[in-house]
Design a protein around this motif. Structure first.
Motif, PDB file in Angstrom:
ATOM      1  N   ALA A  76     -86.222  78.308  82.746  1.00 11.85           N
ATOM      2  CA  ALA A  76     -86.477  76.865  82.668  1.00 11.85           C
ATOM      3  C   ALA A  76     -87.133  76.342  83.938  1.00 11.85           C
ATOM      4  N   GLN A  77     -86.842  76.968  85.072  1.00  9.81           N
ATOM      5  CA  GLN A  77     -87.413  76.523  86.349  1.00  9.81           C
ATOM      6  C   GLN A  77     -88.866  76.958  86.525  1.00  9.81           C
ATOM      7  N   LYS A  78     -89.246  78.055  85.889  1.00  8.38           N
ATOM      8  CA  LYS A  78     -90.557  78.646  86.182  1.00  8.38           C
ATOM      9  C   LYS A  78     -91.730  77.688  85.974  1.00  8.38           C
ATOM     10  N   PRO A  79     -91.794  76.912  84.867  1.00  6.69           N
ATOM     11  CA  PRO A  79     -92.954  76.020  84.702  1.00  6.69           C
ATOM     12  C   PRO A  79     -92.924  74.807  85.629  1.00  6.69           C
ATOM     13  N   LEU A  80     -91.800  74.586  86.309  1.00  5.61           N
ATOM     14  CA  LEU A  80     -91.663  73.397  87.153  1.00  5.61           C
ATOM     15  C   LEU A  80     -91.983  73.652  88.619  1.00  5.61           C
ATOM     16  N   LEU A  81     -91.987  74.925  89.030  1.00  6.68           N
ATOM     17  CA  LEU A  81     -92.067  75.253  90.452  1.00  6.68           C
ATOM     18  C   LEU A  81     -93.352  75.993  90.815  1.00  6.68           C
ATOM     19  N   GLU A 510     -75.029  70.112  74.488  1.00  7.71           N
ATOM     20  CA  GLU A 510     -75.662  71.016  75.444  1.00  7.71           C
ATOM     21  C   GLU A 510     -77.082  70.516  75.641  1.00  7.71           C
ATOM     22  N   THR A 511     -77.682  70.891  76.748  1.00 10.19           N
ATOM     23  CA  THR A 511     -79.048  70.494  77.045  1.00 10.19           C
ATOM     24  C   THR A 511     -80.030  71.543  76.557  1.00 10.19           C
ATOM     25  N   VAL A 512     -81.056  71.097  75.860  1.00 16.26           N
ATOM     26  CA  VAL A 512     -82.218  71.942  75.564  1.00 16.26           C
ATOM     27  C   VAL A 512     -83.297  71.536  76.559  1.00 16.26           C
ATOM     28  N   ARG A 513     -83.939  72.520  77.169  1.00 13.19           N
ATOM     29  CA  ARG A 513     -85.010  72.268  78.142  1.00 13.19           C
ATOM     30  C   ARG A 513     -86.364  72.458  77.473  1.00 13.19           C
ATOM     31  N   PRO A 514     -86.960  71.351  76.975  1.00  7.46           N
ATOM     32  CA  PRO A 514     -88.201  71.493  76.186  1.00  7.46           C
ATOM     33  C   PRO A 514     -89.449  71.786  77.004  1.00  7.46           C
ATOM     34  N   CYS A 515     -89.375  71.662  78.338  1.00  7.46           N
ATOM     35  CA  CYS A 515     -90.506  72.086  79.157  1.00  7.46           C
ATOM     36  C   CYS A 515     -90.355  73.587  79.403  1.00  7.46           C
ATOM     37  N   THR A 516     -91.078  74.376  78.633  1.00  6.81           N
ATOM     38  CA  THR A 516     -90.963  75.830  78.700  1.00  6.81           C
ATOM     39  C   THR A 516     -92.241  76.441  79.273  1.00  6.81           C
ATOM     40  N   ILE A 517     -92.182  77.718  79.532  1.00  7.02           N
ATOM     41  CA  ILE A 517     -93.377  78.436  79.982  1.00  7.02           C
ATOM     42  C   ILE A 517     -94.481  78.280  78.930  1.00  7.02           C
ATOM     43  N   GLU A 518     -94.085  78.328  77.665  1.00  4.80           N
ATOM     44  CA  GLU A 518     -95.051  78.251  76.570  1.00  4.80           C
ATOM     45  C   GLU A 518     -95.693  76.862  76.481  1.00  4.80           C
ATOM     46  N   THR A 519     -94.879  75.799  76.605  1.00  2.00           N
ATOM     47  CA  THR A 519     -95.462  74.453  76.526  1.00  2.00           C
ATOM     48  C   THR A 519     -96.361  74.179  77.729  1.00  2.00           C
ATOM     49  N   ALA A 520     -95.949  74.673  78.901  1.00  2.00           N
ATOM     50  CA  ALA A 520     -96.778  74.480  80.100  1.00  2.00           C
ATOM     51  C   ALA A 520     -98.119  75.185  79.947  1.00  2.00           C
TER      52      ALA A 520
END
Length: 665
Positions: A76-81, A510-520
């Motif tokens: 989940a962190q990868k597309p943000l950093l 629970e939290t779903v993290r919709p910003c994924t590597i695929e969406t990025a």
């Protein structure tokens, strides 16, 4: 920072047929229309299976494996950093997994073993809500708005009376353990049958869940339902409390900032006659006294410690009985004098915050009916999530429309107030409280006037379209939000989608993290000058959908990472241990600063639904997906973000995604 909105990803709830349903016809506006009613006017349902039959045998929320939580967190962190920042976070996560995380995981498992009656997150999640000192309106309380009913029934008086009666019928069914249990049927033809219900009824509660499981049916947690009625949040210094009064027989109605109280059950515990309930509400509507000069309800918009101090002062002045009457009421109705003319933005503002003078935001929920018959709910969030509220909302919506107990022509000609037993509640106020009320009104006005509301909708795009292209409808909307934000800001940000864990005992979200590597990857690819061919972009969209569906499934099964990490961090704090560097890493704070806070409010009974942004520079997005319709309510603070530009970006994004799908398939 934990997201404040945890409404939960909810598939459209399919209402079951009411037992012993009969049909008659009523002439409305010169046309005969079908009316439905049950044999027993006291109950909305008479379920074969007791309401709480499955509660005892529900499975417990699992504690995820530490290694899987770490993997999911890093993904989940990868597309943000940026690469260097990600390498640093990766190193901290590896250290955590091999050292402090192991110790905290063992502590969490031991704690969980000592509390087998609940889930590992339940108590701490309640405390998180109740300890936050942020004001409730906009920051926490979401809204749901009913669709309009037949115009003949859509007057303020008829609408509020019929919704009240349906609410009381729902309440009595719940109290009598004959409200239908909430069950997710994977194969309704096999499990949503009379045979299934009869078998389940006779299975012992200790094994009932396993019996349903054999039919591929999954009972859901219903522990939150006990807090729907007779419930309120009480402000206290540092931490609020939830108050319940299971013996409540009265409701409280607000109008013009004034409070009115009347009983809704007779001495035998039965709902009083519909005509009498209508007369009581009619009396309040005809009692045209000026709005309250000092509306005490606006104090519930205040910062929680401040409200706690002011409430203590109210009690010292002799208002304890009046406050108890509000707290102990079965439910609350707010009759607003505004006419909203079906304008969505005005409606959202009215139900999300209004000016605060005709509200008591602490109540578990408030049924709000405006002068033009527009009706909806504003609900307090600490006691529960969207599953229970939506079920109540849908049941009373259907019942009040299909089986109205009051009809045009039922209005009382003469109202003898002496026989109605409607009591106007009065507050004793001193100069200090009058000054605080005026100050709070001004402060709240500054807050709600700083918020902007927008909406977008597509009438030809929905689940049907997504099925055609072989993608998830929810993933389409989430990809639209990601692309829209990327168009405006050229970066990826912490994003939140709520997912219900009601499949487990005391499950919340629970939290779903919709910003994924695929969406990025897709956002960057579709936005660059040299776009890939459309068939490649279509493939990327499908990968986004596959990954998103996987995350939703993991979340629903208690296999996200957010709640797990929250529990581990809290354990370290509670035991005065050194806080692991994973939690002091700026990346952890950043991913939990949810710029995009989203929740699906999909239901055939919901017209509008929404909530405020959870951070000052973020957006609150309540969205709906039906078979041939998609739409979203967007809230933001004008000082920090431009909601109209974001709305335009979302519209462009959805059109662009649809264009890719149409030309690339």
């Amino acid at each position: 920072m934990i997201s404040k909105y945890n409404i939960g990803f909810i598939e459209p709830y399919v209402l079951k047929k009411v037992i012993s349903q009969k049909t008659s016809y009523l002439k409305i506006n010169g046309r005969f229309q079908k009316r439905f009613f049950t044999d027993d006017s006291q109950f909305i349902q008479r379920s074969v299976i007791p309401t709480m039959h499955f509660q005892r045998s529900l499975p417990r929320l699992p504690i995820p494996e530490l290694s899987l939580t770490c993997q999911r967190y890093l993904r989940a962190q990868k597309p943000l950093l940026a690469p260097n920042d990600f390498a640093n976070t990766e190193s901290l996560v590896k250290e955590f997994q091999q050292n402090e995380g192991l110790n905290l995981q063992n502590m969490l498992k031991k704690k969980n073993d000592l509390n087998k009656h609940t889930s590992y997150i339940t108590a701490d999640w309640f405390d998180m809500y109740l300890s936050d000192r942020t004001p409730l309106p906009i920051n926490y309380n979401p809204i749901l708005v009913f669709k309009h009913t037949d115009e003949a029934y859509n007057s303020q008086l008829l609408r509020s009376t019929n919704l009240l009666i349906s609410s009381l019928r729902f309440y009595k069914s719940l109290q009598s353990n004959i409200l239908e249990p909430e069950i997710f049927h994977l194969n309704p033809k096999k499990s949503d049958t009379s045979q299934f219900k009869t078998i389940m009824k006779y299975l012992p509660e200790s094994i009932s869940w396993y019996g349903a499981y054999m039919y591929n049916a999954y009972p859901l947690d219903m522990s939150q339902y006990s807090s729907l009625f007779n419930s309120t949040r009480i402000p206290n210094i540092k931490k609020d409390t939830l108050h319940k009064n299971p013996s409540g027989k009265h409701i409280v109605v607000m109008r013009g900032g004034h409070f009115y109280k009347f009983d809704v059950f007779n001495d035998n515990g039965n709902i009083i006659a519909p005509q009498l309930l209508l007369s009581k509400l009619q009396y309040i509507l005809k009692n045209n006294i000026p709005p309250s000069e000092h509306p005490v309800g606006v104090l519930t918009t205040s910062e929680r410690d401040n409200w706690a101090r002011l409430r203590t002062h109210l009690e010292m002045l002799g208002n304890k009985d009046t406050l108890n009457a509000i707290d102990n009421s079965l439910m609350m109705i707010a009759l607003d004098d505004e006419s909203l003319n079906s304008e969505p933005i005005s409606i959202v503002k009215q139900y999300l915050h209004s000016n605060g003078t005709n509200r008591w935001f602490d109540k578990s929920f408030t049924l709000i009916v405006c002068s033009d018959g527009t009706a909806g709910l504003n609900f307090e969030h600490s006691w529960g999530d969207g599953v229970a509220v939506l079920r109540y909302f849908q049941d009373i919506s259907k019942d009040s429309v299909d089986s109205p107990r009051c009809h045009p022509g039922d209005f009382s000609v003469e109202i003898n107030s002496d026989n109605l037993n409607v009591q106007k509640l009065e507050f004793v106020l001193d100069d200090q409280l009058k000054s605080e009320i005026a100050k709070t009104k001004d402060q709240f006005k500054c807050t709600y006037e700083s918020m902007d509301t927008n909406y977008f909708e597509f009438f030809d795009v929905g689940r049907e379209t997504c099925k055609k292209f072989g993608i998830s409808a929810d993933s389409l909307m989430q990809l639209c939000f990601q692309l829209g934000h990327y168009k405006l800001h050229k970066k990826h940000v912490g994003s939140y989608e709520s997912c219900s864990t009601a499949a487990f005992k005391h499950g919340r979200t629970e939290t779903v993290r919709p910003c994924t590597i695929e969406t990025a990857d897709f956002c960057q690819a579709v936005s660059c000058k040299n776009k890939p061919a459309n068939d490649i972009l279509v493939d990327m969209i499908k990968k986004c959908s596959t990954e998103h569906s996987k995350l939703v499934k993991e979340g629903a099964m208690g296999q996200g990472f957010d709640r797990h990490l929250f529990a581990l961090k809290l354990l370290a704090e509670q035991n005065n241990l050194e806080i692991p560097k994973l939690f002091t890493d700026p990346a952890y704070k950043s991913i939990n600063h949810n710029i995009l806070s989203t929740s699906s409010l999909t239901s055939n009974y919901v017209w509008l639904g929404g909530f405020g942004p959870v951070v000052k520079n973020g957006y609150g997005i309540g969205y709906t997906i039906l078979e041939k319709y998609s739409g979203a309510i967007i809230t933001n603070y004008r000082e920090h973000t431009d909601g109209n530009k974001f709305r335009e970006a979302l519209t462009q994004s959805l059109n662009q995604i649809l264009s890719v799908l149409k030309t690339g398939s």
